[in-house]
Design a protein around this motif. Sequence first.
Motif, PDB file in Angstrom:
ATOM      1  N   THR A   1      -9.866   5.485  -1.732  1.00  0.00           N
ATOM      2  CA  THR A   1     -11.125   4.759  -1.566  1.00  0.00           C
ATOM      3  C   THR A   1     -11.186   3.565  -2.516  1.00  0.00           C
ATOM      4  O   THR A   1     -11.576   2.465  -2.116  1.00  0.00           O
ATOM      5  CB  THR A   1     -12.320   5.701  -1.831  1.00  0.00           C
ATOM      6  OG1 THR A   1     -12.208   6.824  -0.967  1.00  0.00           O
ATOM      7  CG2 THR A   1     -13.641   5.000  -1.576  1.00  0.00           C
ATOM      8  N   ASN A   2     -10.789   3.773  -3.772  1.00  0.00           N
ATOM      9  CA  ASN A   2     -10.815   2.686  -4.756  1.00  0.00           C
ATOM     10  C   ASN A   2      -9.898   1.535  -4.366  1.00  0.00           C
ATOM     11  O   ASN A   2     -10.195   0.378  -4.654  1.00  0.00           O
ATOM     12  CB  ASN A   2     -10.428   3.201  -6.139  1.00  0.00           C
ATOM     13  CG  ASN A   2     -11.489   4.107  -6.721  1.00  0.00           C
ATOM     14  OD1 ASN A   2     -12.635   4.096  -6.294  1.00  0.00           O
ATOM     15  ND2 ASN A   2     -11.093   4.906  -7.699  1.00  0.00           N
ATOM     16  N   HIS A   3      -8.766   1.845  -3.747  1.00  0.00           N
ATOM     17  CA  HIS A   3      -7.815   0.803  -3.363  1.00  0.00           C
ATOM     18  C   HIS A   3      -7.989   0.356  -1.913  1.00  0.00           C
ATOM     19  O   HIS A   3      -7.174  -0.422  -1.402  1.00  0.00           O
ATOM     20  CB  HIS A   3      -6.386   1.304  -3.588  1.00  0.00           C
ATOM     21  CG  HIS A   3      -6.033   1.413  -5.037  1.00  0.00           C
ATOM     22  ND1 HIS A   3      -6.322   2.531  -5.778  1.00  0.00           N
ATOM     23  CD2 HIS A   3      -5.445   0.542  -5.888  1.00  0.00           C
ATOM     24  CE1 HIS A   3      -5.915   2.356  -7.017  1.00  0.00           C
ATOM     25  NE2 HIS A   3      -5.389   1.146  -7.113  1.00  0.00           N
ATOM     26  N   GLN A   4      -9.045   0.839  -1.250  1.00  0.00           N
ATOM     27  CA  GLN A   4      -9.375   0.471   0.122  1.00  0.00           C
ATOM     28  C   GLN A   4      -8.181   0.681   1.066  1.00  0.00           C
ATOM     29  O   GLN A   4      -7.825  -0.182   1.871  1.00  0.00           O
ATOM     30  CB  GLN A   4      -9.867  -0.967   0.197  1.00  0.00           C
ATOM     31  CG  GLN A   4     -11.148  -1.188  -0.568  1.00  0.00           C
ATOM     32  CD  GLN A   4     -11.586  -2.623  -0.564  1.00  0.00           C
ATOM     33  OE1 GLN A   4     -10.865  -3.509  -0.122  1.00  0.00           O
ATOM     34  NE2 GLN A   4     -12.789  -2.859  -1.053  1.00  0.00           N
TER      35      GLN A   4
ATOM     36  N   LYS B   1      -6.720   3.027   4.043  1.00  0.00           N
ATOM     37  CA  LYS B   1      -7.047   4.022   5.061  1.00  0.00           C
ATOM     38  C   LYS B   1      -5.772   4.808   5.355  1.00  0.00           C
ATOM     39  O   LYS B   1      -4.804   4.261   5.885  1.00  0.00           O
ATOM     40  CB  LYS B   1      -7.548   3.357   6.339  1.00  0.00           C
ATOM     41  CG  LYS B   1      -8.899   2.716   6.201  1.00  0.00           C
ATOM     42  CD  LYS B   1      -9.362   2.155   7.527  1.00  0.00           C
ATOM     43  CE  LYS B   1     -10.728   1.524   7.400  1.00  0.00           C
ATOM     44  NZ  LYS B   1     -11.183   0.983   8.691  1.00  0.00           N
TER      45      LYS B   1
ATOM     46  N   GLN C   1       0.827  -1.201   0.000  1.00  0.00           N
ATOM     47  CA  GLN C   1       0.000   0.000   0.000  1.00  0.00           C
ATOM     48  C   GLN C   1       0.865   1.257   0.000  1.00  0.00           C
ATOM     49  O   GLN C   1       0.563   2.233  -0.690  1.00  0.00           O
ATOM     50  CB  GLN C   1      -0.936   0.004   1.213  1.00  0.00           C
ATOM     51  CG  GLN C   1      -2.053  -1.001   1.113  1.00  0.00           C
ATOM     52  CD  GLN C   1      -2.928  -1.014   2.347  1.00  0.00           C
ATOM     53  OE1 GLN C   1      -2.583  -0.456   3.379  1.00  0.00           O
ATOM     54  NE2 GLN C   1      -4.080  -1.667   2.234  1.00  0.00           N
TER      55      GLN C   1
END
Length: 124
Positions: free
Chosen positions: A60-63, A65, A28
């Motif tokens: 948001t698209n790749h979840q 946070k 990420q």
Amino acid sequence: MEQLCGLFGLTRYAGYAATRRQQKVGFQTSLVLAEVMRLRRQVPGLGTTKLHEMMAAFLTNHQIKLGRDKLHNLLKSNGLLLVKKRAYVRTPDSEHGLRTYPNRVKDLKPTAANQLWPGRRCGK
């Protein structure tokens, strides 16, 4: 792995789960840094707050946070923070051609108070 987990008082499953979490976080992080570099190529002067706003849909698209402060720390740890420009100090133009007054106190050594700049006296 079993000996390592035993040293820290963890089960083998917890050790493997921690490894998977670290891999996920690393992946990420690399995704976020790649997106930051892409956005900075388009608009070089983007600061942390605007970057975070522009990346909202991507996150948001790749979840993922990721708050603004965590993004700031990530940029700082990877050397991607912007360096603020120093303020340019403009000195007075002494070659202006206007009337100037001589410096009368240049060589004067004061021996008492209010000799260079006479102050007001209270009560008068």
